[in-house]
Design an enzyme around this catalytic site. Sequence first.
Site, mmCIF file in Angstrom:
data_model
loop_
_atom_site.group_PDB
_atom_site.id
_atom_site.type_symbol
_atom_site.label_atom_id
_atom_site.label_comp_id
_atom_site.label_asym_id
_atom_site.label_seq_id
_atom_site.Cartn_x
_atom_site.Cartn_y
_atom_site.Cartn_z
ATOM 1 C CB ILE A 122 35.251 41.780 45.553
ATOM 2 C CG1 ILE A 122 33.934 41.792 46.329
ATOM 3 C CG2 ILE A 122 35.090 41.283 44.130
ATOM 4 C CD1 ILE A 122 32.920 42.810 45.789
ATOM 5 C CB SER A 123 35.832 37.592 49.725
ATOM 6 O OG SER A 123 37.094 37.983 50.206
#
Length: 292
Positions: free
Chosen positions: A107-108
């Site tokens: 998850i950036s």
Amino acid sequence: MVDARRYELVGQCIAQIDQLRGGYFQDRSELRAAFAAVPREHFVPERVWWHRRGADGSFPVLDRTRDPERWLQAVYTADAPLITQIADGTIQVEDGPTACDDFTSSISCPSVVVNMLHHLNPRPGDRILEIGTGTGYDAALLAHLAGAANLVTLENSAALAERAQAALASLAGGGPVPEVVVADGELGHPARAPYTGLISTASVQEIPAAWPAQMAEGGVIVAPVATPFGTDALARLVCDGKGSATGRLVAAVSFMRVRGQRQPRPWRELGWPRLPDFELSTGPKGQRVHQR
């Protein structure tokens, strides 16, 4: 108490991002509202790997049950990606810390997510194609900005797609949810074309031909592209509706590569100039590097 702590951390994260320049929340009040409204923690697995090695050389696991405060702080750290898959899932987070750095899904970090959405600038009614569903967090933001019914998101891992679909449906509470499709993102999704926006959460060495081919005239592609300069670059391209797109590289980023483009290719083959193609000049007014 938990909601109050989340509210506090969201505010701190927004403040951190507000210190950045060149995109992000600037001139995007609707993006700021979406970021505050969509609970990022809803899409983060109970256990994730921290992206930096610990003192023992391995990547530590953040466990929501064992240390909820540390886990939640990590979720809302502006410059921290959280690793959700290593080596295409052959290494399990339940096994604990690992020295393997073959990150294949994450998850950036919030700042990068916000900056990419700034450059895409989705509006209500825009038809959006997302490449790389991952946890579903970006899809939730896109659904908030453009409308869930207008979004299709592609994920090549069936397990990740299933989890993201469940998270999106749970958040929607019976309302419309984006269409999640298990597919090779490089091929796009012609069934819902043409799109007015396309965003990729995985980097490519070369923009797949299917992407601009499925875009409407004036449609925008935002995607990380590998460069010979030791970093990926975020490309923002405008499409002509005839299969071509042109634009600029707007920011330095670092992303995992799409599966079909992990094998390195010669930079010249990908259209990049060689070092002899650059000219350097210097003088009283400073140094300048430009392509001849």
